[in-house]
Design a protein around this motif. Structure first.
Motif, PDB file in Angstrom:
ATOM      1  N   SER A 233       0.679  -1.292  -0.083  1.00  0.00           N
ATOM      2  CA  SER A 233      -0.090   0.032  -0.058  1.00  0.00           C
ATOM      3  C   SER A 233       0.814   1.268  -0.155  1.00  0.00           C
ATOM      4  CB  SER A 233      -0.931   0.132   1.262  1.00  0.00           C
ATOM      5  OG  SER A 233      -0.251   0.310   2.426  1.00  0.00           O
ATOM      6  N   SER A 234       0.110   2.328  -0.545  1.00  0.00           N
ATOM      7  CA  SER A 234       0.958   3.454  -0.469  1.00  0.00           C
ATOM      8  C   SER A 234      -0.145   4.599  -0.451  1.00  0.00           C
ATOM      9  CB  SER A 234       2.003   3.714  -1.721  1.00  0.00           C
ATOM     10  OG  SER A 234       1.096   3.396  -2.967  1.00  0.00           O
ATOM     11  N   TRP A 235       0.398   5.893  -0.649  1.00  0.00           N
ATOM     12  CA  TRP A 235      -0.528   7.092  -0.597  1.00  0.00           C
ATOM     13  C   TRP A 235      -0.177   7.846  -1.999  1.00  0.00           C
ATOM     14  CZ3 TRP A 235       0.566  12.413  -0.858  1.00  0.00           C
ATOM     15  CH2 TRP A 235      -0.375  13.137  -0.689  1.00  0.00           C
ATOM     16  N   GLY A 236      -1.309   8.228  -2.469  1.00  0.00           N
ATOM     17  CA  GLY A 236      -1.221   8.855  -3.631  1.00  0.00           C
ATOM     18  C   GLY A 236      -0.822   8.289  -4.942  1.00  0.00           C
ATOM     19  N   ARG A 237      -1.443   7.213  -5.079  1.00  0.00           N
ATOM     20  CA  ARG A 237      -1.340   6.587  -6.360  1.00  0.00           C
ATOM     21  C   ARG A 237       0.086   6.318  -6.802  1.00  0.00           C
ATOM     22  NH1 ARG A 237      -3.484   7.954 -12.436  1.00  0.00           N
ATOM     23  NH2 ARG A 237      -3.100   6.178 -13.416  1.00  0.00           N
ATOM     24  N   GLY A 238       0.888   5.661  -5.888  1.00  0.00           N
ATOM     25  CA  GLY A 238       2.181   5.110  -6.149  1.00  0.00           C
ATOM     26  C   GLY A 238       3.087   6.269  -6.280  1.00  0.00           C
ATOM     27  N   ARG A 239       3.009   7.703  -6.141  1.00  0.00           N
ATOM     28  CA  ARG A 239       4.042   8.664  -5.898  1.00  0.00           C
ATOM     29  C   ARG A 239       4.639   8.461  -4.838  1.00  0.00           C
ATOM     30  NH1 ARG A 239      -0.302  11.035  -8.506  1.00  0.00           N
ATOM     31  NH2 ARG A 239       0.073  11.884 -10.685  1.00  0.00           N
ATOM     32  N   ASN A 240       4.405   7.874  -3.754  1.00  0.00           N
ATOM     33  CA  ASN A 240       5.437   7.576  -2.575  1.00  0.00           C
ATOM     34  C   ASN A 240       5.699   6.170  -2.416  1.00  0.00           C
ATOM     35  OD1 ASN A 240       4.895  10.402  -1.360  1.00  0.00           O
ATOM     36  ND2 ASN A 240       2.897   9.712  -2.065  1.00  0.00           N
ATOM     37  N   GLU A 241       6.329   5.763  -1.351  1.00  0.00           N
ATOM     38  CA  GLU A 241       7.006   4.484  -1.160  1.00  0.00           C
ATOM     39  C   GLU A 241       5.785   3.298  -0.970  1.00  0.00           C
ATOM     40  OE1 GLU A 241       7.789   7.117   0.488  1.00  0.00           O
ATOM     41  OE2 GLU A 241       7.960   6.801   2.776  1.00  0.00           O
ATOM     42  N   GLN A 242       5.970   2.385  -1.078  1.00  0.00           N
ATOM     43  CA  GLN A 242       5.031   1.224  -0.938  1.00  0.00           C
ATOM     44  C   GLN A 242       5.633   0.396   0.198  1.00  0.00           C
ATOM     45  OE1 GLN A 242       4.084  -0.971  -4.547  1.00  0.00           O
ATOM     46  NE2 GLN A 242       4.292   0.854  -5.814  1.00  0.00           N
ATOM     47  N   TYR A 243       4.418   0.088   1.064  1.00  0.00           N
ATOM     48  CA  TYR A 243       4.835  -0.804   2.264  1.00  0.00           C
ATOM     49  C   TYR A 243       4.009  -2.109   2.013  1.00  0.00           C
ATOM     50  CZ  TYR A 243       6.601   3.453   4.397  1.00  0.00           C
ATOM     51  OH  TYR A 243       7.225   4.609   4.820  1.00  0.00           O
ATOM     52  N   PHE A 244       4.827  -2.877   2.302  1.00  0.00           N
ATOM     53  CA  PHE A 244       4.166  -4.490   1.916  1.00  0.00           C
ATOM     54  C   PHE A 244       3.742  -5.226   3.216  1.00  0.00           C
ATOM     55  CE2 PHE A 244       5.633  -5.399  -2.387  1.00  0.00           C
ATOM     56  CZ  PHE A 244       6.458  -4.153  -2.700  1.00  0.00           C
ATOM     57  N   GLY A 245       2.815  -5.866   2.775  1.00  0.00           N
ATOM     58  CA  GLY A 245       2.311  -7.091   3.743  1.00  0.00           C
ATOM     59  C   GLY A 245       3.321  -8.268   3.979  1.00  0.00           C
ATOM     60  N   PRO A 246       2.783  -9.051   4.883  1.00  0.00           N
ATOM     61  CA  PRO A 246       3.597 -10.351   4.901  1.00  0.00           C
ATOM     62  C   PRO A 246       3.229 -11.494   3.769  1.00  0.00           C
ATOM     63  CG  PRO A 246       1.588 -10.336   6.450  1.00  0.00           C
ATOM     64  CD  PRO A 246       1.782  -9.008   5.813  1.00  0.00           C
ATOM     65  N   GLY A 247       2.347 -11.199   3.147  1.00  0.00           N
ATOM     66  CA  GLY A 247       2.135 -12.183   1.954  1.00  0.00           C
ATOM     67  C   GLY A 247       1.157 -13.419   2.176  1.00  0.00           C
ATOM     68  N   THR A 248       0.588 -13.940   1.079  1.00  0.00           N
ATOM     69  CA  THR A 248      -0.202 -15.081   1.189  1.00  0.00           C
ATOM     70  C   THR A 248       0.566 -16.138   0.519  1.00  0.00           C
ATOM     71  OG1 THR A 248      -2.140 -14.014   1.371  1.00  0.00           O
ATOM     72  CG2 THR A 248      -2.381 -16.040   0.360  1.00  0.00           C
ATOM     73  N   ARG A 249       0.942 -17.260   1.008  1.00  0.00           N
ATOM     74  CA  ARG A 249       1.523 -18.244   0.275  1.00  0.00           C
ATOM     75  C   ARG A 249       0.407 -19.097  -0.306  1.00  0.00           C
ATOM     76  NH1 ARG A 249       6.160 -19.154  -2.017  1.00  0.00           N
ATOM     77  NH2 ARG A 249       7.380 -18.193   0.082  1.00  0.00           N
ATOM     78  N   LEU A 250       0.594 -19.050  -1.550  1.00  0.00           N
ATOM     79  CA  LEU A 250      -0.539 -19.987  -2.472  1.00  0.00           C
ATOM     80  C   LEU A 250       0.198 -21.363  -2.922  1.00  0.00           C
ATOM     81  CD1 LEU A 250      -3.508 -20.478  -3.700  1.00  0.00           C
ATOM     82  CD2 LEU A 250      -2.505 -19.093  -5.663  1.00  0.00           C
ATOM     83  N   THR A 251      -0.298 -22.487  -2.949  1.00  0.00           N
ATOM     84  CA  THR A 251       0.242 -23.683  -3.212  1.00  0.00           C
ATOM     85  C   THR A 251      -0.899 -24.281  -4.256  1.00  0.00           C
ATOM     86  OG1 THR A 251       1.684 -23.833  -1.496  1.00  0.00           O
ATOM     87  CG2 THR A 251       1.180 -25.979  -2.975  1.00  0.00           C
ATOM     88  N   VAL A 252      -0.646 -24.580  -5.616  1.00  0.00           N
ATOM     89  CA  VAL A 252      -1.717 -25.095  -6.354  1.00  0.00           C
ATOM     90  C   VAL A 252      -1.171 -26.483  -6.618  1.00  0.00           C
ATOM     91  CG1 VAL A 252      -2.875 -25.062  -8.578  1.00  0.00           C
ATOM     92  CG2 VAL A 252      -1.982 -23.114  -7.343  1.00  0.00           C
ATOM     93  N   THR A 253      -1.956 -27.456  -6.318  1.00  0.00           N
ATOM     94  CA  THR A 253      -1.632 -28.963  -6.385  1.00  0.00           C
ATOM     95  C   THR A 253      -2.404 -29.549  -7.573  1.00  0.00           C
ATOM     96  OG1 THR A 253      -3.345 -29.657  -4.921  1.00  0.00           O
ATOM     97  CG2 THR A 253      -1.008 -29.212  -4.110  1.00  0.00           C
TER      98      THR A 253
END
Lengths: 113, 113
Positions: free
Chosen positions: A93-113
């Motif tokens: 996420s960021s503020w202002g449509r990407g004109r500022n730095e982005q901060y990441f979440g921890p992620g979702t690990r998806l495994t497809v079998t």
């Protein structure tokens, strides 16, 4: 102040199924971007949402779609899952449509079998 | 097309030694530049950013990076590495509008006692 949160943490699906991943942005942020990170690779940009519209899209097929809600949270949907969709999905996420730095979440690990 | 190159896939340094991780970018104008760190199975944490101004930028955890326009480089440095610095490091670039982050392949840092 809560940072970027994502759910679920892990997910196992079968080929052909559909999956929905969720993201809540950092407080005060209005832009959400999604990335796919395959094992041993750098993250690849999927798309970006701002003001509830998809503003930019990376080189991903239409099976990948998303949505942004009025509270700025977002969903990533993947249809007709392939084995190659197995990856860590990161929301930023960021503020202002990407004109500022982005901060990441921890992620979702998806495994497809 | 924009690209980011991190020439070193894996680096091992001794605890207490200095560190330099290399990053080169390809872009017509001065981009916004970032370094992120990722611990195993985790999301990305922003270490530092360069938008404009002073070409030597300070970040968190004692890291710094220097932007060199003539070399299209944005190398990350730390004078004394701690065992807790062992992680994957990603350099990323974004244009001044739009917010699509383009990542390098990453450099895995190992720290030996």
């Amino acid at each position: 102040d809560a940072g970027v949160t994502q759910s679920p943490t892990h997910l196992i699906k079968t080929r052909g199924q559909q999956v929905t991943l969720r993201c809540s942005p950092k407080s005060g942020h209005d832009t959400v971007s999604w990335y796919q990170q395959a094992l041993g690779q750098g993250p690849q940009f999927i798309f970006q949402y701002y003001e509830e519209e998809e503003r930019q899209r990376g080189n991903f097929p239409d099976r990948f779609s998303g949505h942004q809600f009025p509270n700025y949270s977002s969903e990533l949907n993947v249809n007709a899952l392939l084995l190659g969709d197995s990856a860590l999905y990161l929301c930023a996420s960021s503020w202002g449509r990407g004109r500022n730095e982005q901060y990441f979440g921890p992620g979702t690990r998806l495994t497809v079998t | 097309a924009q690209s980011v190159t991190q020439p070193d896939i894996h680096i091992t340094v001794s605890e207490g030694a200095s560190l330099e991780l290399r990053c080169n970018y390809s872009y017509g104008a001065t981009p916004y530049l970032f370094w992120y760190v990722q611990s195993p199975g985790q999301g990305l944490q922003l270490l530092l950013k360069y938008f404009s101004g002073d070409t030597l930028v300070q970040g968190i955890k004692g890291f710094e990076a220097e932007f060199k326009r003539s070399q299209s480089s944005f190398n990350l440095r730390k004078p004394s590495v701690h065992w807790s610095d062992a992680a994957e490091y990603f350099c990323a670039v974004v244009r001044n509008q739009g917010g699509k982050l383009i990542f390098g392949q990453g450099t895995e840092l190992s720290v030996k006692p």
